[in-house]
Design an enzyme around this catalytic site. Structure first.
Site, mmCIF file in Angstrom:
data_model
loop_
_atom_site.group_PDB
_atom_site.id
_atom_site.type_symbol
_atom_site.label_atom_id
_atom_site.label_comp_id
_atom_site.label_asym_id
_atom_site.label_seq_id
_atom_site.Cartn_x
_atom_site.Cartn_y
_atom_site.Cartn_z
ATOM 1 N N ASP A 1 46.350 39.202 35.256
ATOM 2 C CA ASP A 1 46.042 37.816 34.915
ATOM 3 C C ASP A 1 46.076 37.618 33.402
ATOM 4 O OD1 ASP A 1 45.702 37.215 37.568
ATOM 5 O OD2 ASP A 1 43.528 37.484 37.542
ATOM 6 N N TYR B 1 39.779 50.565 35.450
ATOM 7 C CA TYR B 1 39.395 49.348 34.729
ATOM 8 C C TYR B 1 38.006 49.493 34.112
ATOM 9 C CZ TYR B 1 42.943 47.077 37.718
ATOM 10 O OH TYR B 1 44.099 46.732 38.377
ATOM 11 N N ASP C 1 36.049 34.899 38.545
ATOM 12 C CA ASP C 1 36.045 35.391 37.164
ATOM 13 C C ASP C 1 35.617 34.253 36.248
ATOM 14 O OD1 ASP C 1 38.271 33.736 36.917
ATOM 15 O OD2 ASP C 1 39.724 35.378 36.864
ATOM 16 N N ARG D 1 37.330 41.433 40.523
ATOM 17 C CA ARG D 1 36.454 40.250 40.503
ATOM 18 C C ARG D 1 35.701 40.107 41.823
ATOM 19 N NH1 ARG D 1 40.774 35.664 41.404
ATOM 20 N NH2 ARG D 1 42.655 36.918 41.593
#
Length: 305
Positions: free
Chosen positions: A39, A67, A81, A180
């Site tokens: 994203d 991550y 998010d 998320r």
């Protein structure tokens, strides 16, 4: 013309497609592909496939990812998010201990079930979920199993207290994991609305942040003639499977992409890589219908494309 895998550090504000578009201009070549979308609000490792390496992009996409995320407790959003509109806001004072939080993270480690968020590219009835979401529609979404290999708390606090509480976690996970959604799941177990407020991808498969170049660094390296120093050969994406050197007996058959008798290594391996002077020429897999035979899944031509 470049050939191989370029680990790119995707910066915030850009889509993965934007990166490919910029690289085509910088490198003056068309055959460039990324290995999975990040994203615009996310930064991190994005391996880029150049030339014939585009044929192995799916192998890189299928590998695990790592991550670092920030989970914010107290508000849920439409997109799960920080980019989405606030759906639920809990202004009560939250209080939970480090031990309670570690217990939650432990519950979410291993194989878990996730339902993809409405704002995602997962397709339902041939249409992407985010397209339904933009129309104000909510559709039934298929749940999926994903694997969280490790889930570590990066904070040293012993107590978490306040109307809004945030903490950072490091996640090593399988393909298809929505971080998320994981943030929302953490909040659900704690008993509060939550969302992911920031995300950085620090590794994609065997590629790490330390190996990455930014677009600006790619441009500088290209102009100075040193970019090849940062490009990994196609072999790097094929290292999970055994290599078999082509012989004079099977060279013509493999070069022509023929179905041939299955190699014994396919009994214990999903794929085998045929090489000529250690350079990959073909990826072979078991034939789906012809017992005892194998067929090429990927072919690499002699000349750079």
């Amino acid at each position: 013309m470049y050939e191989g895998i370029l680990p790119l550090w995707k910066e915030k504000g850009m889509t993965s497609h934007d990166c490919v578009f910029r690289l085509r201009k910088i490198l003056k070549m068309k055959r460039i592909g990324h290995t999975g979308t990040l994203d615009p609000s996310v930064e991190g490792v994005l391996p880029i496939c150049l030339g014939q390496a585009t044929k192995v992009s799916e192998y890189i996409m299928n590998e695990g990812k790592t991550y670092i995320a920030t989970v914010s407790i107290g508000e849920s959003t439409t997109t799960e998010d920080a980019d989405g509109a606030i759906v639920t806001k809990d202004e009560t004072v939250k209080h939970f201990s480090r031990e309670q939080l570690l217990e939650v993270l432990n519950k979410l480690t291993g194989e878990i079930v996730q339902t993809p968020p409405m704002y995602s590219a997962v397709k339902v009835n041939g249409k992407k979920l985010y397209e339904y979401a933009r129309e104000g529609k909510i559709v039934e979404r298929p749940s999926r199993k994903v694997t969280i290999y490790t889930l570590d708390l990066l904070e040293e606090d012993t107590e978490f207290f306040g109307k809004n509480v945030s903490f950072s976690i490091e996640i090593s996970c399988s393909k298809g994991t929505y971080i998320r959604t994981l943030a929302v799941q953490i909040g659900e177990i704690l008993g509060y609305p939550a969302h992911m407020s920031s995300l950085v991808r620090t590794a994609s498969g065997s590629f790490t942040k330390a190996q990455c170049l930014t677009l600006e660094e790619v441009n500088i390296a290209n102009e100075s003639g040193h970019l090849n120093d940062s490009i990994f050969p196609i072999n790097y994406a094929l290292q999970s499977w055994p290599n078999v050197e082509i012989t004079t007996e099977n060279e013509k058959s493999i070069a022509n992409g023929q179905v041939i008798i299955a190699h014994l290594l396919l009994e214990k391996n999903e794929k085998i890589i045929y090489t000529k002077d250690l350079i990959p020429k073909a990826v072979y897999v078991k034939h789906p219908t012809k017992s005892g035979m194998m067929k090429p899944e990927k072919m690499f031509s002699a000349e750079k494309e």
